[in-house]
Design a protein around this motif. Structure first.
Motif, PDB file in Angstrom:
ATOM      1  N   PRO A  57      28.799  34.014  43.378  1.00  0.00           N
ATOM      2  CA  PRO A  57      27.525  34.690  43.131  1.00  0.00           C
ATOM      3  C   PRO A  57      26.498  34.453  44.233  1.00  0.00           C
ATOM      4  O   PRO A  57      25.765  35.376  44.605  1.00  0.00           O
ATOM      5  CB  PRO A  57      27.051  34.108  41.793  1.00  0.00           C
ATOM      6  N   SER A  58      26.429  33.237  44.774  1.00  0.00           N
ATOM      7  CA  SER A  58      25.483  32.974  45.862  1.00  0.00           C
ATOM      8  C   SER A  58      25.820  33.816  47.082  1.00  0.00           C
ATOM      9  O   SER A  58      24.933  34.370  47.741  1.00  0.00           O
ATOM     10  CB  SER A  58      25.530  31.497  46.280  1.00  0.00           C
ATOM     11  N   ARG A  59      27.100  33.904  47.380  1.00  0.00           N
ATOM     12  CA  ARG A  59      27.522  34.667  48.572  1.00  0.00           C
ATOM     13  C   ARG A  59      27.277  36.166  48.366  1.00  0.00           C
ATOM     14  O   ARG A  59      26.917  36.888  49.299  1.00  0.00           O
ATOM     15  CB  ARG A  59      28.998  34.380  48.878  1.00  0.00           C
ATOM     16  N   TYR A  60      27.483  36.605  47.137  1.00  0.00           N
ATOM     17  CA  TYR A  60      27.188  38.001  46.810  1.00  0.00           C
ATOM     18  C   TYR A  60      25.713  38.296  47.105  1.00  0.00           C
ATOM     19  O   TYR A  60      25.365  39.305  47.720  1.00  0.00           O
ATOM     20  CB  TYR A  60      27.525  38.246  45.334  1.00  0.00           C
ATOM     21  N   SER A  61      24.841  37.392  46.690  1.00  0.00           N
ATOM     22  CA  SER A  61      23.398  37.606  46.857  1.00  0.00           C
ATOM     23  C   SER A  61      22.965  37.616  48.313  1.00  0.00           C
ATOM     24  O   SER A  61      22.159  38.448  48.720  1.00  0.00           O
ATOM     25  CB  SER A  61      22.612  36.509  46.138  1.00  0.00           C
ATOM     26  N   ILE A  62      23.483  36.679  49.060  1.00  0.00           N
ATOM     27  CA  ILE A  62      23.022  36.580  50.447  1.00  0.00           C
ATOM     28  C   ILE A  62      23.405  37.847  51.212  1.00  0.00           C
ATOM     29  O   ILE A  62      22.640  38.362  52.015  1.00  0.00           O
ATOM     30  CB  ILE A  62      23.564  35.281  51.112  1.00  0.00           C
ATOM     31  N   LEU A  63      24.571  38.392  50.915  1.00  0.00           N
ATOM     32  CA  LEU A  63      25.047  39.557  51.676  1.00  0.00           C
ATOM     33  C   LEU A  63      24.536  40.886  51.129  1.00  0.00           C
ATOM     34  O   LEU A  63      24.548  41.889  51.834  1.00  0.00           O
ATOM     35  CB  LEU A  63      26.580  39.569  51.731  1.00  0.00           C
ATOM     36  N   THR A  64      24.102  40.925  49.875  1.00  0.00           N
ATOM     37  CA  THR A  64      23.681  42.208  49.295  1.00  0.00           C
ATOM     38  C   THR A  64      22.194  42.266  48.944  1.00  0.00           C
ATOM     39  O   THR A  64      21.684  43.340  48.619  1.00  0.00           O
ATOM     40  CB  THR A  64      24.445  42.534  47.994  1.00  0.00           C
ATOM     41  N   GLY A  65      21.524  41.103  48.929  1.00  0.00           N
ATOM     42  CA  GLY A  65      20.113  41.109  48.539  1.00  0.00           C
ATOM     43  C   GLY A  65      19.916  41.383  47.058  1.00  0.00           C
ATOM     44  O   GLY A  65      18.869  41.875  46.636  1.00  0.00           O
ATOM     45  N   ARG A  66      20.932  41.090  46.259  1.00  0.00           N
ATOM     46  CA  ARG A  66      20.854  41.303  44.811  1.00  0.00           C
ATOM     47  C   ARG A  66      21.118  40.010  44.074  1.00  0.00           C
ATOM     48  O   ARG A  66      21.969  39.228  44.484  1.00  0.00           O
ATOM     49  CB  ARG A  66      21.952  42.295  44.363  1.00  0.00           C
ATOM     50  N   TYR A  67      20.437  39.833  42.970  1.00  0.00           N
ATOM     51  CA  TYR A  67      20.756  38.707  42.100  1.00  0.00           C
ATOM     52  C   TYR A  67      22.165  38.899  41.528  1.00  0.00           C
ATOM     53  O   TYR A  67      22.583  40.044  41.269  1.00  0.00           O
ATOM     54  CB  TYR A  67      19.761  38.639  40.944  1.00  0.00           C
ATOM     55  N   PRO A  68      22.865  37.807  41.292  1.00  0.00           N
ATOM     56  CA  PRO A  68      24.251  37.926  40.812  1.00  0.00           C
ATOM     57  C   PRO A  68      24.396  38.646  39.465  1.00  0.00           C
ATOM     58  O   PRO A  68      25.420  39.275  39.210  1.00  0.00           O
ATOM     59  CB  PRO A  68      24.736  36.480  40.679  1.00  0.00           C
ATOM     60  N   ALA A  74      30.523  38.862  39.482  1.00  0.00           N
ATOM     61  CA  ALA A  74      30.079  37.788  40.381  1.00  0.00           C
ATOM     62  C   ALA A  74      30.214  36.408  39.731  1.00  0.00           C
ATOM     63  O   ALA A  74      29.241  35.781  39.332  1.00  0.00           O
ATOM     64  CB  ALA A  74      28.641  38.045  40.836  1.00  0.00           C
ATOM     65  N   HIS A  75      31.464  35.973  39.591  1.00  0.00           N
ATOM     66  CA  HIS A  75      31.783  34.631  39.094  1.00  0.00           C
ATOM     67  C   HIS A  75      32.825  34.043  40.035  1.00  0.00           C
ATOM     68  O   HIS A  75      33.445  34.789  40.794  1.00  0.00           O
ATOM     69  CB  HIS A  75      32.372  34.691  37.693  1.00  0.00           C
ATOM     70  N   ILE A  76      33.051  32.725  39.955  1.00  0.00           N
ATOM     71  CA  ILE A  76      34.065  32.099  40.817  1.00  0.00           C
ATOM     72  C   ILE A  76      35.357  32.911  40.721  1.00  0.00           C
ATOM     73  O   ILE A  76      35.919  33.071  39.638  1.00  0.00           O
ATOM     74  CB  ILE A  76      34.348  30.644  40.367  1.00  0.00           C
ATOM     75  N   LEU A  77      35.822  33.421  41.855  1.00  0.00           N
ATOM     76  CA  LEU A  77      36.980  34.327  41.831  1.00  0.00           C
ATOM     77  C   LEU A  77      38.276  33.610  42.171  1.00  0.00           C
ATOM     78  O   LEU A  77      38.292  32.707  43.008  1.00  0.00           O
ATOM     79  CB  LEU A  77      36.779  35.440  42.872  1.00  0.00           C
ATOM     80  N   PRO A  78      39.379  34.052  41.571  1.00  0.00           N
ATOM     81  CA  PRO A  78      40.685  33.586  42.030  1.00  0.00           C
ATOM     82  C   PRO A  78      40.986  34.173  43.420  1.00  0.00           C
ATOM     83  O   PRO A  78      40.293  35.098  43.874  1.00  0.00           O
ATOM     84  CB  PRO A  78      41.662  34.154  40.981  1.00  0.00           C
TER      85      PRO A  78
END
Ligand code: NG6
Ligand code: CA
Length: 492
Positions: A57-68, A74-78
Motif C-alpha cells: 500500500p505504501s508503494r502504491y501511494s508513492i507512485l500513484t498519489g492515492r491513499y491505499p 492494495a495489501h501485502i501481495l504474494p
C-alpha cells in the motif's frame, strides 16, 4: 532557491527501515555516515509519514498519489499477484516522462506483475510491468526477498532464464512440485532457520514464501542483491547523462527487510547482527550513488529523497539474531509500535531531502506524507495534473525545500489491517478497530483497540497516555473527518 529549477530526482526507498535506525535519527549502534552526511547537507524531516505500515500500500501511494484505501487490492501481495496499478492510471514516472525526463526503476517492486487475465507465465514476456506504467527502464525483483520467484525481471523478462529450465511458481498451501527442496523435507539445506512462516520452498539455503521450481541460472544470490541493484542504478544514471536527459530514478532498496543477507564486505559490520549489517550496507549504497553523482558533476542538479516504506521489525520470520542482538538500539526511536502497527512506529519514517539550494537546512517538523511527492514534483516540473490524477497528493514542494515549516494540515495512514489513523497538528487519532493489541510472532504492539485513542504528539511522542476521554469533541471531529476522506467517490 531557484523556483524554476528542474532537478534530476532520485527517490531512495528503503524497506522496513525504522525512525530510529540511522545515526542522524539518533542511533548510536549503527554507523550510517553517508545518510548522516545527506542529512547534514540537506533537510531531515521529523514528521513525515508513509501511507501504510506495510509495503504494497505504501508503494502504491508513492507512485500513484492515492491513499491505499482507493484500491481494494492494495495489501501485502504474494509473488505471483497481478499488477494492482491499471495501465490507465497516472503515475509518478508518467508525470516525469511527460516533462521530458528519462525514468527508471531499480529494486523492489511488490505491486504485482501482469494484467491479471491469467496466471503469470514467468517464461514469457510479462504483459504488464513497470515499463507499462511510465518507466522507460525497469530492473526489479517482483515482490520481496522472502517470496518466490527469487529472480530479477528486466523490462518484461526474467533475467538469465534458460529455455530448457523453465520457471514454475505456486502459492498453493501444498507444494505441487515433488522434485524441489522444501523447508520441512530438506532442513539440511538451510543456512538460516525460519522463526515463523517462510517454510515453503528453499531457495539458496533460505526458506521462502511460495513454491518455485526451475530457473536455476536466473535465481539471484542474496549476498549480491545490493551490489546488483546499485550497479543498475548507477548504469541508469550514466546512460541518462550520456543521452543528455534529465532523469527520475526510483531506487527501491531491499534492505533491511528479511531475509537479511549482507554482502561479505558488510558481514559483521555492526554488533547487531545481520539487521544492523544490512543497514550499514544500505548506507554504503547511498554513499556510492552520491559518489557517482559527484563524478558526473551532477550533484548540484540532483534532488535525492531518502525514506522507508514502513516502520521497523526485528523478528519478521527468520532466526537471524535481530531480536537477541539488538541491545539498546531502538529501531523505531522514541515511537511506539513498529511495522504493521497503527501507532506511529508503523508509518512515521526517516525522510531526508538532499538538494542544493534548499531554503533551509537542518531539521523540518513539517507534516508531510509520501503520497505528496507526486503533486510536489508536478509543481517542480510546472505540470498540471488532471482532476482524477494523484487525488490524495498535496503540493508540498515548499515544505520539501525547507521554505514552509508547517506542511499539511492533516494526513491519514493505515495499519496492516487497514485500520485508520489521522494525524492533525499535534494530535494523532487512532480510530477504533478489532484485533489483538499485540502481534506475538513479530513482538509488536498493533495499536488495535475498540476504544478510540487520542495522543498529543507534542508531549507524548511515545503515545503512552490516551487522552480520548478528555477531548471528546476532538475525537468526534477526527472520526468524522476520517469517514469524510473515505467517502469520496474516487475509489478505483
Ligand atoms: C508477512 C511476512 C513477512 C513480510 C511481510 C511483508 C510471514 C510470516 N510474514 O506476511 O515476513 O514478508 O509479509 O513485508 O510470511 S512488506 O514489507 O513487504 O510489507
Ligand atoms: Ca516494507
Amino acid at each position: 532557491m531557484d523556483k524554476s529549477k528542474r532537478y534530476n530526482v532520485i527517490i531512495v526507498y528503503a524497506d522496513d527501515l525504522g525512525f530510529g535506525d540511522l545515526g542522524c535519527y539518533g542511533s548510536h549502534q549503527i554507523d550510517t555516515p553517508n545518510l548522516d552526511r545527506l542529512c547534514r547537507e540537506g533537510l531531515k524531516f521529523t514528521d513525515a509519514y508513509a501511507t501504510s505500515a506495510v509495503c504494497t500500500p505504501s508503494r502504491y501511494s508513492i507512485l500513484t498519489g492515492r491513499y491505499p484505501f482507493r484500491n481494494s487490492r492494495a495489501h501485502i501481495l504474494p509473488g505471483d499477484a497481478g499488477c494492482i496499478i491499471e495501465r490507465e492510471l497516472d503515475t509518478m514516472p508518467g508525470l516525469f516522462g511527460r516533462a521530458g525526463y528519462r525514468t527508471g526503476i531499480v529494486g523492489k517492486w511488490h505491486l504485482g506483475l501482469g494484467d491479471g487475465s491469467g496466471p503469470i507465465d514467468w517464461n514469457q514476456e510479462i504483459n504488464l510491468t513497470p515499463v507499462d506504467l511510465g518507466f522507460d527502464e525497469s530492473f526489479i525483483f517482483p515482490a520481496t526477498a522472502d517470496r518466490v520467484p527469487c529472480v530479477y525481471v528486466e523490462g518484461r523478462k526474467v533475467v538469465n532464464l534458460e529455455a530448457e529450465d523453465p520457471i514454475a511458481v505456486s502459492y498453493e498451501a501444498e507444494c505441487p512440485f515433488d522434485d524441489i527442496p522444501t523447508y520441512h523435507k530438506n532442513p539440511e539445506l538451510l543456512k538460516m532457520r525460519s522463526s515463523h512462516g517462510h517454510d515453503m520452498s528453499i531457495v539458496e539455503g533460505i526458506g521462502r514464501i511460495g513454491y518455485m521450481r526451475g530457473g536455476k541460472k536466473a535465481v539471484w544470490k542474496d549476498e549480491e542483491l545490493a551490489e546488483t541493484f546499485l550497479d543498475r542504478a548507477i548504469r541508469f544514471i550514466d546512460d541518462s547523462r550520456k543521452q543528455n536527459q534529465p532523469f527520475f530514478l526510483y531506487y527501491a532498496l531491499h534492505q533491511p527487510h528479511v531475509p537479511r543477507v549482507p554482502s561479505s564486505r558488510f558481514r559483521g559490520a555492526t554488533a547487531l547482527g545481520p539487521r544492523g549489517d544490512v543497514i550499514a550496507e544500505l548506507d554504503w549504497c547511498v554513499g556510492e550513488l552520491r559518489k557517482e553523482l559527484e563524478r558526473l558533476d551532477i550533484l548540484e542538479d540532483t534532488m535525492i529523497i531518502f525514506s522507508s516504506d514502513n516502520g521497523p521489525v526485528l523478528d519478521d520470520g527468520y532466526e537471524d539474531g535481530a531480536y537477541e542482538r539488538n541491545g539498546t538500539h531502538r529501531a523505531a526511536g522514541p515511537l511506539r509500535g513498529g511495522k504493521y502497527s497503527k501507532f506511529d512506529g508503523g508509518t512515521r519514517i526517516p525522510f531526508i531531502v538532499s538538494c542544493p539550494g534548499l531554503t533551509h537546512k537542518g531539521t523540518s517538523r513539517a507534516l508531510v506524507s509520501q503520497v505528496d511527492l507526486f503533486a510536489s514534483f508536478a509543481h517542480m516540473l510546472g505540470e498540471q495534473l488532471a482532476p482524477d490524477s494523484a487525488v490524495d497528493s498535496q503540493d508540498m514542494y515548499a515544505a520539501l525545500t525547507g521554505e514552509d515549516p508547517v506542511g499539511r494540515k492533516e494526513l491519514m495512514v493505515e495499519d496492516v489491517s487497514c485500520g485508520k489513523m489521522l494525524r492533525r497538528g499535534n494530535w494523532t487519532y487512532l480510530s477504533p478497530s478489532e484485533g489483538a493489541p499485540f502481534m506475538g510472532n513479530v513482538r509488536i504492539e498493533t495499536g488495535l483497540s475498540m476504544d478510540p485513542q487520542l495522543y498529543n504528539m507534542d508531549y507524548d511522542i511515545g503515545q503512552q497516555t490516551n487522552v480520548a476521554w478528555d477531548y471528546e469533541e476532538v475525537v468526534k471531529e477526527m472520526e468524522e473527518r476520517l469517514k469524510e476522506i473515505q467517502r469520496s467517490d474516487r475509489t478505483r
